[in-house]
Design an enzyme around this catalytic site. Structure first.
Site, PDB file in Angstrom:
ATOM      1  N   LYS A  22     -15.754  -4.977 -31.238  1.00 23.17           N
ATOM      2  CA  LYS A  22     -15.166  -6.317 -31.030  1.00 23.17           C
ATOM      3  C   LYS A  22     -15.474  -6.823 -29.618  1.00 23.17           C
ATOM      4  O   LYS A  22     -15.893  -7.962 -29.437  1.00 23.17           O
ATOM      5  CB  LYS A  22     -13.660  -6.249 -31.235  1.00 23.17           C
ATOM      6  CG  LYS A  22     -12.865  -7.434 -30.692  1.00 23.17           C
ATOM      7  CD  LYS A  22     -11.393  -7.370 -30.998  1.00 23.17           C
ATOM      8  CE  LYS A  22     -10.607  -6.606 -30.003  1.00 23.17           C
ATOM      9  NZ  LYS A  22     -10.260  -7.315 -28.754  1.00 23.17           N
ATOM     10  N   ASN A  23     -15.248  -5.961 -28.623  1.00 22.89           N
ATOM     11  CA  ASN A  23     -15.322  -6.431 -27.241  1.00 22.89           C
ATOM     12  C   ASN A  23     -16.742  -6.575 -26.723  1.00 22.89           C
ATOM     13  O   ASN A  23     -16.948  -7.150 -25.654  1.00 22.89           O
ATOM     14  CB  ASN A  23     -14.470  -5.535 -26.329  1.00 22.89           C
ATOM     15  CG  ASN A  23     -12.996  -5.688 -26.672  1.00 22.89           C
ATOM     16  OD1 ASN A  23     -12.604  -6.631 -27.365  1.00 22.89           O
ATOM     17  ND2 ASN A  23     -12.179  -4.744 -26.244  1.00 22.89           N
ATOM     18  N   CYS A 117      -3.898 -10.277 -26.148  1.00 15.95           N
ATOM     19  CA  CYS A 117      -2.698  -9.427 -26.196  1.00 15.95           C
ATOM     20  C   CYS A 117      -1.850  -9.609 -24.930  1.00 15.95           C
ATOM     21  O   CYS A 117      -2.370  -9.668 -23.826  1.00 15.95           O
ATOM     22  CB  CYS A 117      -3.103  -7.960 -26.324  1.00 15.95           C
ATOM     23  SG  CYS A 117      -3.821  -7.605 -27.920  1.00 15.95           S
ATOM     24  N   ARG A 122      -2.778 -10.730 -16.657  1.00 18.18           N
ATOM     25  CA  ARG A 122      -4.179 -10.991 -17.039  1.00 18.18           C
ATOM     26  C   ARG A 122      -4.739 -12.268 -16.381  1.00 18.18           C
ATOM     27  O   ARG A 122      -5.171 -13.193 -17.049  1.00 18.18           O
ATOM     28  CB  ARG A 122      -4.347 -11.020 -18.544  1.00 18.18           C
ATOM     29  CG  ARG A 122      -3.815  -9.769 -19.224  1.00 18.18           C
ATOM     30  CD  ARG A 122      -4.063  -9.744 -20.699  1.00 18.18           C
ATOM     31  NE  ARG A 122      -5.430  -9.269 -20.988  1.00 18.18           N
ATOM     32  CZ  ARG A 122      -5.872  -9.087 -22.242  1.00 18.18           C
ATOM     33  NH1 ARG A 122      -5.097  -9.376 -23.280  1.00 18.18           N
ATOM     34  NH2 ARG A 122      -7.107  -8.641 -22.452  1.00 18.18           N
ATOM     35  N   GLN A 126     -10.938 -13.391 -10.680  1.00 23.06           N
ATOM     36  CA  GLN A 126     -12.252 -12.799 -10.387  1.00 23.06           C
ATOM     37  C   GLN A 126     -13.379 -13.518 -11.113  1.00 23.06           C
ATOM     38  O   GLN A 126     -14.497 -13.604 -10.618  1.00 23.06           O
ATOM     39  CB  GLN A 126     -12.256 -11.302 -10.771  1.00 23.06           C
ATOM     40  CG  GLN A 126     -11.221 -10.477 -10.015  1.00 23.06           C
ATOM     41  CD  GLN A 126     -11.438 -10.501  -8.516  1.00 23.06           C
ATOM     42  OE1 GLN A 126     -12.503 -10.111  -8.035  1.00 23.06           O
ATOM     43  NE2 GLN A 126     -10.467 -11.001  -7.779  1.00 23.06           N
ATOM     44  N   ASP A 305      -7.204   0.923 -23.957  1.00 23.22           N
ATOM     45  CA  ASP A 305      -7.014   0.464 -25.348  1.00 23.22           C
ATOM     46  C   ASP A 305      -6.682   1.612 -26.288  1.00 23.22           C
ATOM     47  O   ASP A 305      -6.443   1.390 -27.471  1.00 23.22           O
ATOM     48  CB  ASP A 305      -8.271  -0.261 -25.851  1.00 23.22           C
ATOM     49  CG  ASP A 305      -8.470  -1.559 -25.125  1.00 23.22           C
ATOM     50  OD1 ASP A 305      -9.575  -2.130 -25.214  1.00 23.22           O
ATOM     51  OD2 ASP A 305      -7.535  -2.007 -24.427  1.00 23.22           O
ATOM     52  N   ARG A 397      -6.607  -8.534 -35.882  1.00 20.07           N
ATOM     53  CA  ARG A 397      -7.482  -9.163 -34.882  1.00 20.07           C
ATOM     54  C   ARG A 397      -8.614  -8.211 -34.507  1.00 20.07           C
ATOM     55  O   ARG A 397      -9.689  -8.643 -34.100  1.00 20.07           O
ATOM     56  CB  ARG A 397      -6.690  -9.489 -33.613  1.00 20.07           C
ATOM     57  CG  ARG A 397      -5.744 -10.637 -33.715  1.00 20.07           C
ATOM     58  CD  ARG A 397      -5.176 -10.981 -32.362  1.00 20.07           C
ATOM     59  NE  ARG A 397      -6.237 -11.059 -31.371  1.00 20.07           N
ATOM     60  CZ  ARG A 397      -6.028 -10.892 -30.067  1.00 20.07           C
ATOM     61  NH1 ARG A 397      -4.831 -10.632 -29.618  1.00 20.07           N
ATOM     62  NH2 ARG A 397      -7.026 -10.989 -29.219  1.00 20.07           N
TER      63      ARG A 397
END
Ligand code: EPZ
Length: 432
Positions: A22-23, A117, A122, A126, A305, A397
């Site tokens: 996913k990422n 999430c 978060r 940056q 995670d 998700r």
């Protein structure tokens, strides 16, 4: 609203195949808009975050053609709108990669502030620091991030902390900038390398992805490509934990064992047998597991995670374990839910002290976020009796066909409508 109902106590066994990461996919889909030529992406996971991203790209003018469940052909030559704003995009984190991609290609972008999430504050300072270093003017107003630049020029950027999102986003903004960009203190996750490899397959000039210094030489344009996404390290790790927690014997296929080394090492430390093959890994647990200490860190450390999942395993292991969340400030929201099932966990700041218990019992619990939801399913699989996990939309998700993959391994569980009392009764009768 849908929920899982699970009858716990079975040792899971068999084979499961892991989908695309996913990422990595979120960054790669955003990167695909940076060429006007056709791009084919394969091994895409069929999960909500990816489908929201594809829908959003169509909304701004990209042509998206589904070749099969896990492949798309995209053509972004007709993108006319740089304003990425819809109710769905605000629910996912990866939307913000469109800032780096659109800024990099069109020198302008306007994207809704990201969701994702709720595991900490978060911030995106940056990302902004990197865009501004390349010459962009960035404003946050009306819930949008607006970035524009007359010209993007390579720069030497030192990230204040290791950040996956900013590393990918600034890399996207830099690939077409003039001159050399150096990213210092860069994130080294497998998905960073995958995005860099994809960009290089389109003609970018990126060196050092996977190390903490990434050098990007700007190129005039990018061309089309066909690319297959790497397997999902966290989906694979989650199924490793499922096997260990249920005292099962599961072979997890389509993985890159190197990406799982931190998880494998921790599991072996507490008594799990792990056997590595070229592109699969076999996880076997036959006895009660031991206690340990875990601190989550950026890759190659133990992945944040996987923190809820390993904590759940330690809840039913022998002795007292310590789990420290080293990346996010607020990633223990699932602890109260586990306590309803009999877990003994004390959270002090970003550390959880876990006293192993012999037994968890089924309860009605609610998934607070994606990975915590997966951890509550693991708890339900080992608990005595029935567990109902609510808010499964969080889990969907990031996990494709989660319940059907678990059922194929022998799990006794079903996805039902939250208000369908009849379905609950029917499941319980069938499960007896
Ligand atoms: C990505 O989130 C992943 N999401 C997360 O996975 C993952 O947990 C995280 O990386 C760490 O590996 C996606 O890739 C879509 P970060 P991201 O930037 O990019 C702070 C999942 O379950 N930070 O590496 O948001 C930040 O607050 C999800 O799949 C700043 O302070 O993570 C955090 O404490 C959950 N300023 C730390 O850095 C910034 O500008 C790491 O964040 C950026 C980050």
């Amino acid at each position: 609203m849908e929920q899982y109902i699970i009858k716990g106590g079975k040792a899971l066994a068999g084979e499961v195949t892991i989908g695309g990461a996913k990422n990595a996919a979120l960054g790669i889909l955003a990167a695909a808009v940076m060429t006007d030529e056709p791009v084919v992406i394969e091994n895409l996971p069929d999960i909500r975050d990816i489908n929201v991203m594809l829908q959003t790209m169509e909304n701004i003018g990209a042509k998206v053609e589904r070749l099969d469940r896990h492949s798309v052909r995209m053509c972004s030559g007709n993108i006319s709108c740089m304003n990425v704003e819809n109710e769905y995009i605000r629910k996912i984190r990866g939307s913000y990669y469109l800032i780096g991609a659109l800024l990099g290609k069109y020198k302008q972008a306007q994207v809704a502030l990201p969701g994702g999430c709720n595991i900490g504050s978060r911030p995106i300072d940056q990302h902004i620091k990197g865009f501004e270093a390349l010459g962009a003017v960035v404003k946050i107003q009306y819930g949008l991030i607006q970035a524009e630049a007359k010209h993007l020029t390579g720069s030497h950027i030192y990230f204040d902390m290791v950040t996956v999102g900013a590393t990918i986003n600034v890399m996207l903004a830099a690939v077409l900038a003039e001159g050399l960009t150096i990213l210092e203190n860069a994130a080294k996750e497998p998905h960073i390398v995958d995005v860099a490899n994809f960009l290089n397959s389109m003609g970018a000039n990126i060196k050092g992805a996977g190390t903490d210094v990434i050098r990007i030489k700007g190129v005039p344009k990018l061309h089309g490509s066909t690319y297959s996404i790497i397997p999902d390290q966290i989906e694979a790790g989650t199924f490793m934990l499922v096997a260990a927690a249920t005292k099962g014997d599961v072979t997890i296929k389509n993985v890159i064992p190197k990406h799982l080394e931190a998880i494998t090492a921790k599991l072996e430390e507490i008594g799990v047998q792990v056997e590595e093959f070229d592109d699969s890994i076999r996880v076997v647990a036959t006895k009660r597991l031991g206690h340990t200490q875990v601190k989550t860190l950026p890759y190659p450390g133990f992945p944040t995670d996987m923190q809820p999942q390993i904590s759940t395993l330690l809840v039913i292991s022998e002795g007292t374990s310590i789990v420290t969340e080293g990346v996010f400030e607020n990633r223990f929201k699932y602890v109260d839910e586990l306590a309803k099932m009999g877990a003994s966990i004390r959270v002090e700041g970003t550390t959880a002290i876990i006293d192993g218990v012999d037994l968890l019992t089924g309860a009605i619990v609610s998934a607070p976020d994606l990975r915590a939801g997966a951890a509550l399913v693991i708890a339900g699989l080992v608990a005595e009796g029935y567990t109902v996990v609510e808010q499964v939309e969080y889990i969907e998700r990031g996990y494709e066909d989660f319940e059907s993959k678990l059922c194929e391994l022998g799990a006794v569980m079903e996805k039902i409508d939250a208000n369908d009392e009849k379905a609950v009764r029917k499941f319980k009768l069938k499960a007896c």
